[in-house]
Scaffold this motif. Structure first.
Motif, PDB file in Angstrom:
ATOM      1  N   SER A  29       0.839  -1.196   0.000  1.00 38.37           N
ATOM      2  CA  SER A  29       0.000   0.000   0.000  1.00 38.37           C
ATOM      3  C   SER A  29       0.877   1.250   0.000  1.00 38.37           C
ATOM      4  CB  SER A  29      -0.905   0.014   1.223  1.00 38.37           C
ATOM      5  OG  SER A  29      -0.151   0.230   2.406  1.00 38.37           O
ATOM      6  N   PRO A  30       0.395   2.342  -0.599  1.00 42.34           N
ATOM      7  CA  PRO A  30       1.165   3.593  -0.616  1.00 42.34           C
ATOM      8  C   PRO A  30       1.565   4.050   0.785  1.00 42.34           C
ATOM      9  CG  PRO A  30      -0.662   3.735  -2.142  1.00 42.34           C
ATOM     10  CD  PRO A  30      -0.854   2.463  -1.384  1.00 42.34           C
ATOM     11  N   SER A  31       0.668   3.883   1.751  1.00 44.26           N
ATOM     12  CA  SER A  31       0.985   4.336   3.110  1.00 44.26           C
ATOM     13  C   SER A  31       2.101   3.494   3.726  1.00 44.26           C
ATOM     14  CB  SER A  31      -0.264   4.262   4.001  1.00 44.26           C
ATOM     15  OG  SER A  31      -0.743   2.936   4.102  1.00 44.26           O
ATOM     16  N   THR A  32       2.118   2.187   3.435  1.00 40.02           N
ATOM     17  CA  THR A  32       3.170   1.319   3.953  1.00 40.02           C
ATOM     18  C   THR A  32       4.521   1.710   3.362  1.00 40.02           C
ATOM     19  OG1 THR A  32       1.671  -0.543   4.307  1.00 40.02           O
ATOM     20  CG2 THR A  32       4.009  -1.055   4.081  1.00 40.02           C
ATOM     21  N   ILE A  33       4.546   1.947   2.055  1.00 39.14           N
ATOM     22  CA  ILE A  33       5.801   2.327   1.391  1.00 39.14           C
ATOM     23  C   ILE A  33       6.304   3.665   1.914  1.00 39.14           C
ATOM     24  CG2 ILE A  33       6.808   2.999  -0.818  1.00 39.14           C
ATOM     25  CD1 ILE A  33       5.061   0.908  -2.157  1.00 39.14           C
ATOM     26  N   GLU A  34       5.416   4.634   2.007  1.00 40.87           N
ATOM     27  CA  GLU A  34       5.835   5.954   2.483  1.00 40.87           C
ATOM     28  C   GLU A  34       6.353   5.881   3.910  1.00 40.87           C
ATOM     29  OE1 GLU A  34       2.598   8.601   1.960  1.00 40.87           O
ATOM     30  OE2 GLU A  34       2.603   8.469  -0.239  1.00 40.87           O
ATOM     31  N   SER A  35       5.697   5.096   4.751  1.00 44.87           N
ATOM     32  CA  SER A  35       6.147   4.940   6.138  1.00 44.87           C
ATOM     33  C   SER A  35       7.510   4.275   6.192  1.00 44.87           C
ATOM     34  CB  SER A  35       5.127   4.110   6.922  1.00 44.87           C
ATOM     35  OG  SER A  35       5.588   3.845   8.228  1.00 44.87           O
ATOM     36  N   ILE A 145       6.698  -6.099   7.628  1.00 44.50           N
ATOM     37  CA  ILE A 145       6.578  -4.726   7.160  1.00 44.50           C
ATOM     38  C   ILE A 145       5.218  -4.220   7.611  1.00 44.50           C
ATOM     39  CG2 ILE A 145       6.712  -3.162   5.187  1.00 44.50           C
ATOM     40  CD1 ILE A 145       8.032  -5.397   3.625  1.00 44.50           C
ATOM     41  N   ASP A 146       5.248  -3.241   8.474  1.00 45.93           N
ATOM     42  CA  ASP A 146       4.003  -2.668   8.976  1.00 45.93           C
ATOM     43  C   ASP A 146       3.098  -3.743   9.580  1.00 45.93           C
ATOM     44  OD1 ASP A 146       2.478  -0.412   9.493  1.00 45.93           O
ATOM     45  OD2 ASP A 146       1.315  -0.582   7.640  1.00 45.93           O
ATOM     46  N   GLY A 147       3.718  -4.710  10.288  1.00 45.13           N
ATOM     47  CA  GLY A 147       2.972  -5.746  10.978  1.00 45.13           C
ATOM     48  C   GLY A 147       2.565  -6.934  10.138  1.00 45.13           C
ATOM     49  N   THR A 148       2.880  -6.931   8.839  1.00 49.55           N
ATOM     50  CA  THR A 148       2.516  -8.032   7.948  1.00 49.55           C
ATOM     51  C   THR A 148       3.758  -8.822   7.565  1.00 49.55           C
ATOM     52  OG1 THR A 148       0.687  -6.747   7.029  1.00 49.55           O
ATOM     53  CG2 THR A 148       1.446  -8.646   5.755  1.00 49.55           C
ATOM     54  N   PRO A 149       3.757 -10.162   7.700  1.00 54.01           N
ATOM     55  CA  PRO A 149       4.937 -10.964   7.355  1.00 54.01           C
ATOM     56  C   PRO A 149       5.071 -11.167   5.850  1.00 54.01           C
ATOM     57  CG  PRO A 149       3.192 -12.389   8.160  1.00 54.01           C
ATOM     58  CD  PRO A 149       2.690 -10.971   8.319  1.00 54.01           C
ATOM     59  N   PHE A 150       6.311 -11.120   5.362  1.00 49.93           N
ATOM     60  CA  PHE A 150       6.616 -11.367   3.959  1.00 49.93           C
ATOM     61  C   PHE A 150       7.832 -12.282   3.874  1.00 49.93           C
ATOM     62  CE2 PHE A 150       4.413  -7.314   3.963  1.00 49.93           C
ATOM     63  CZ  PHE A 150       3.574  -7.390   2.862  1.00 49.93           C
ATOM     64  N   ILE A 151       7.909 -13.063   2.797  1.00 49.28           N
ATOM     65  CA  ILE A 151       9.044 -13.946   2.573  1.00 49.28           C
ATOM     66  C   ILE A 151      10.161 -13.163   1.880  1.00 49.28           C
ATOM     67  CG2 ILE A 151       9.874 -16.037   1.443  1.00 49.28           C
ATOM     68  CD1 ILE A 151       7.954 -16.538   3.734  1.00 49.28           C
ATOM     69  N   GLU A 152      11.375 -13.282   2.420  1.00 51.29           N
ATOM     70  CA  GLU A 152      12.546 -12.648   1.820  1.00 51.29           C
ATOM     71  C   GLU A 152      13.508 -13.733   1.334  1.00 51.29           C
ATOM     72  OE1 GLU A 152      15.315  -8.954   3.053  1.00 51.29           O
ATOM     73  OE2 GLU A 152      15.526 -10.679   4.391  1.00 51.29           O
ATOM     74  N   ASN A 153      13.906 -13.657   0.073  1.00 49.11           N
ATOM     75  CA  ASN A 153      14.842 -14.618  -0.502  1.00 49.11           C
ATOM     76  C   ASN A 153      16.276 -14.139  -0.340  1.00 49.11           C
ATOM     77  OD1 ASN A 153      12.763 -16.299  -1.310  1.00 49.11           O
ATOM     78  ND2 ASN A 153      12.635 -15.405  -3.363  1.00 49.11           N
ATOM     79  N   VAL A 154      17.174 -15.084  -0.120  1.00 50.74           N
ATOM     80  CA  VAL A 154      18.596 -14.788   0.072  1.00 50.74           C
ATOM     81  C   VAL A 154      19.386 -15.456  -1.050  1.00 50.74           C
ATOM     82  CG1 VAL A 154      20.582 -15.003   1.603  1.00 50.74           C
ATOM     83  CG2 VAL A 154      18.296 -14.704   2.573  1.00 50.74           C
TER      84      VAL A 154
END
Length: 240
Positions: A29-35, A145-154
């Motif tokens: 979301s735009p608000s998540t990115i801006e934050s 990110i902003d309380g939401t889990p995401f998968i990060e690849n290494v």
């Protein structure tokens, strides 16, 4: 095109490039990115990055205007490339490749023996970027990110680090000195129960050589013996 180290005057340009780049690459979301941009590259956070001896910020200028930047860190002989952001209007011009090569060259000059790239799984373009550079996916983790889990690849360019066996309470464990996280006093190394690195057990404090057996609910590491603390990642609001 000129590539140089960032200065305090680059703050507004870096924030603008990161904002537009993330809008083009991530379905957030735009608000998540801006934050997030304010957390990572707000005035105080940006100054902290510039003063951090382990962090390197490189800016690409074209006709005197910043159009891209990279953020990387040297972690105990490993170069972590956290971000390569190219302004949306300048994508497809080879700037990302040129910036990657410059970032990698400087990390290796400073002592990096291997290079690691990190990117969210949802960013197909970013994952493809690392694969096209010959890096291979070796691990994945979860970031919030902003309380939401995401998968990060290494991704890494080579897997040459040897495991060091240790015995704790009669159990044989393995320290991976190629998998380190930045700490305030020294690196934290990943510890596994097996030589195939399939089962992570804990972390090992590189400052006082103590096994860390617990972390808090936010995933932060802290060594009770020497006070070494895990430095915040680029996703962590603790950058503030």
């Amino acid at each position: 095109m000129e590539i140089r180290e960032a200065t305090a005057e680059d703050g507004p340009a870096v924030r603008s490039i990161a904002l537009r780049s993330m809008e083009a690459s991530y379905s957030l979301s735009p608000s998540t990115i801006e934050s997030a941009i304010q957390q990572w590259y707000g005035e105080e956070s940006f100054d902290d990055l510039l003063w951090d001896d382990d962090v390197m910020l490189l800016v690409v200028e074209r006709d005197g205007e910043p159009v891209a930047f990279s953020e990387s860190a040297l972690v105990d002989g490993r170069g972590d490339i956290h971000w390569i952001h190219v302004a949306a209007m300048h994508r497809g011009e080879g700037i990302g490749q040129t910036l990657y090569e410059a970032t990698r060259e400087r990390l290796e000059t400073d002592g990096a023996e291997t290079i690691r790239g990190l990117v969210l799984a949802m960013n197909s373009e970013g994952n493809r970027f690392w694969e096209e550079r010959g890096l291979r996916k070796v691990d994945e983790g979860t970031v919030e990110i902003d309380g939401t889990p995401f998968i990060e690849n290494v991704y890494v360019d080579e897997d040459t680090a040897e495991l060091k066996p240790i015995v704790v309470d009669g159990q044989e464990l393995y320290i991976d000195r190629g998998d380190a996280e930045r700490g305030s006093e020294g690196p934290f190394y990943a510890v596994y129960t097996d030589e195939d690195r399939e089962n992570r057990y804990s972390y090992y404090c590189g400052n006082c050589e103590t096994l860390i057996t617990a972390m808090d609910t936010m995933g932060r590491l802290s060594c009770d013996e020497c006070g070494n603390q895990l430095k915040p990642t680029r996703w962590d609001a603790a950058y503030l």
